[in-house]
Design an enzyme around this catalytic site. Sequence first.
Site, PDB file in Angstrom:
ATOM      1  CG  HIS A 139      -7.543 -63.593  37.420  1.00  0.00           C
ATOM      2  ND1 HIS A 139      -6.900 -63.362  36.234  1.00  0.00           N
ATOM      3  CD2 HIS A 139      -8.422 -64.599  37.178  1.00  0.00           C
ATOM      4  CE1 HIS A 139      -7.393 -64.193  35.306  1.00  0.00           C
ATOM      5  NE2 HIS A 139      -8.308 -64.943  35.857  1.00  0.00           N
ATOM      6  CG  ASP A 165      -8.272 -60.231  34.435  1.00  0.00           C
ATOM      7  OD1 ASP A 165      -7.452 -59.974  35.337  1.00  0.00           O
ATOM      8  OD2 ASP A 165      -7.922 -60.498  33.271  1.00  0.00           O
TER       9      ASP A 165
END
Length: 399
Positions: free
Chosen positions: A239, A216
Site C-alpha cells: 500500500h 499492506d
Amino acid sequence: MGLELNAATISLLLLLASTATAATRVFDVRNYGAKPNFDITQAATKAWKDACAYPGSSKVVVPAATYRIGTVDFLGPCKGPIEFNVLGSIHSPGDPKYFKGDKWISFGRVDHLTVSGTGEFDGQGRTAWGRSGCSKTSYCIHLPISLRFDYVTNSIVRDITSYNSKQFHINVLGCQNLTFNHVTIKAPETSPNTDGIHIGRSTKINVINSKISTGDDCISLGDGSRDILIQGVNCGPGHGISIGSLGKYQNEQPVSGVRVIGCTLTNTMTGVRVKTWPDSSPGSASDMHFDNIIMNNVDNPILIDQGYCPWNQCKPQIPSKIKISNVSFKNIRGTSRTKEAVQIICSKALPCTNVEIRDIDLRYNGKDGPATSRCVHVNPLIGGHQNPPACTIKTITKA
Ligand SMILES: *[C@@H]1O[C@H](CO)[C@@H](O)[C@H](O)[C@H]1NC(C)=O
Ligand SMILES: *[C@@H]1O[C@H](CO)[C@@H](O)[C@H](O)[C@H]1NC(C)=O
C-alpha cells in the site's frame, strides 16, 4: 636467535593484545542445545542471556539450518555491543492460538544491537490470514507482529529477511538511531495487515536500500516519528509509503522531519501519502519531503488525505485538527493507475501551509484520461514541469 624487544616488536605485541580484547565472543545456539528442525526457544534465550552479560562485544549465532522458535524477548541492557546473527531460517509456531501477546520475537532496551545475517524470520502467516476477525475491515489485534524493536538505541538491522508475518513484519517503538539496511520483507499482496515496517514514537530511524513486498503499507509512520529517512527502498506490491493515519487517538505526538528519497513504488495501492482522521484530536505533521520517486503503475501516487475515514468509523463532516505544514513533492515520475494522480486534500479547519509541488510527471493511460490533480484547502507553491497540470480541480472555502 633471541627475541629482541625493540620498539617495533613491542608495538606489534600491544596491537595483538588490543585486538584480542576487542575480539567478539561468539555464542552459538548449538552450544546451548539447538538442533535443526527443533524448537530453540530455550537455547536462543540462554545464548542471548550469556552474550548480553558478557563484558565486551558478543555475537549470538543461529547457524544455517531451519529452526523453530516460540515467543522470545531478547532484552537489554547488555554489558557490551551485541549482535544477533541469523544464517538459518527461523520459523514461528504456525497456530495463531499459540500466541498470548502481540509479538513473536522482540528486542527491548538494547543499546548497540546489530541484527544481521542472510537468514530469515518466517512468520508462517498463511495459517493466520484466512481466519475470521482478520478481514480487511478489522484489525488483527490478536495476531503477533514478527519482529518488535522497543526502546532500542544506536543499532543496525541488516541483510535479514522477514517472510510471511501473521500481522506487521516489523514494529519500531521508542527507538533512537536505528538503521535498517538491505532488509528484505516479503508476503503476498493479498495478506491482510502485513505492514512492512511500522515506526512510532521514535527518532532518527533510517530505512535504506531495502525491498518490501507485502499486503499492506510497505512503511508506515505513526505519531511521534521524528527525523526519519527512507532512501533507496523498492516497495510493491503493497500500500505504499504512508505517514499516518494520525489523529485517531488522544495525546498523539507530532510527526516531524520525514525524508523519502530515491524510492521506487511498483503496483502499489497508494504511492506516498499523509492521512489524518476527520473529527480528530489536535496534532501536527510537518517537514515532510518526498524527492526523486519513481511510480510504476501506482494507484493515487501522490496523496494527502485529511478525510481518512475507512469503514465509516468517524464523523467525516467534522474537519481534521491535525495541522500539516512544510511538505514538498519533488521529481516524482512514472505511471498512475488512477486518473486523479495528485490529490492534496487538506483540512477545512486547518488548511495545509507551505506545500511545494515541483517537477511532476505522472502519466495515466486510461480511456478517461489524461491524469488530473486536485487541491482542497491548500495553495501549493508550484514549480517546474507539471503533468498532470497542478491543481486541475481546486477548492478553497472559508473555514
Ligand atoms: C548511531 O548508531 C550507530 C550504530 O550503532 C553508531 O555507529 C553511531 O555512532 C550512532 N550515532 C550517534 C549520534 O550516536
Ligand atoms: C517550516 O519551514 C520554515 C522555513 O522553511 C521554518 O521557518 C518553519 O519553522 C518550519 N515550520 C515547521 C512547523 O516545521
